[in-house]
Design a protein around this motif. Structure first.
Motif: not given
Length: 247
Positions: A92-117
């Motif tokens: 898994g990948m974990g990275a915290i941050g405020r929703f208001a300015d959270y990088p979508v690219r980072r979210f995409d990578k996290m989703f790929a690792i945590n869910v899609r895989s």
């Protein structure tokens, strides 16, 4: 190929929860496939599992964000063992941050690792899990290490919590489709665990209130001992304190 012993595949096995789970399963008599990105750490763990527990161990260095790597991991496991009783989705990948300015690219990578895989690897190995479900008393187990943040919202965890909520939902859906055939999926949902991933939270979450790695490993191992007739959709591990439903 299979020695007749139960066989497990553990992702994210080079350290922390995944390493502790691999050790417990080897001690309980499992042969294993272990994966992570760190080749040296995997080789060291594999040597330990072979020497101390007599396990047959296949090693696959894997980037879980890359679909080709995930499919190669499944192929490596099939070739090495030809059997699968327990699939532990711990990478898994974990990275915290405020929703208001959270990088979508980072979210995409996290989703790929945590869910899609998990989705891809689960599909690839479902035929072997179904064989275990039909032929063994304990059946085929999918155990995904999720998080309390997938059940209860936490500040700065909009992205991480969303991926873990998706993983929890996926486990539940797989169980509804596959459990009559002996394949059950469980999402293990701990609060903050004392691992390298949470070291940066020490100022706000005292280390002595975090869940020990060995407790999570024991939770995972305990699920492997249940019969195929028992379904545990989610296994929640909370930290001590005044508010139970928090990470």
């Amino acid at each position: 190929m299979s020695t007749g012993r139960p066989v497990a595949l553990v992702t994210g096995a080079s350290r922390g929860i995944g390493e502790a789970v691999a050790v417990r399963l080897a001690a309980a008599g499992h042969d294993l496939t272990i994966s992570a990105r760190g080749a040296d750490a995997l080789a060291s763990l594999a040597s330990r599992l072979r020497d101390e527990y007599g396990s047959q161990v296949a090693v696959c260095v894997t980037d879980m964000s890359a679909e080709d790597d995930v499919r190669r991991l499944a192929a490596t496991h099939r070739e090495a063992h030809g059997r699968l009783d327990v699939l532990v989705l711990n990478a898994g990948m974990g990275a915290i941050g405020r929703f208001a300015d959270y990088p979508v690219r980072r979210f995409d990578k996290m989703f790929a690792i945590n869910v899609r895989s998990a989705y891809v690897l689960g599909q690839e190995l479902l035929p072997l899990l179904r064989e275990a479900g039909a032929a063994t008393e304990r059946g085929g187990k999918i155990i995904a290490v999720a998080s309390m943040t997938g059940l209860a919202g936490e500040p700065l965890n909009s992205a991480y919590g969303a991926t873990k909520a998706a993983l929890i939902s996926w486990c539940a859906a797989v169980t509804t489709e596959e459990s009559l055939g002996g394949v059950v999926a469980t999402a293990v949902c701990p609060g903050y665990v004392a691992t390298a991933m949470t070291e940066g939270l020490a100022d706000s979450v005292p280390l002595d209130t975090m869940i020990p790695v060995d407790d999570v490993a024991e939770a995972v191992a305990s699920l492997t001992r249940l019969s195929r007739r028992t379904v545990v959709p989610t296994f929640v591990l909370a930290r001590p304190g005044r508010h139970t439903w928090r990470a």
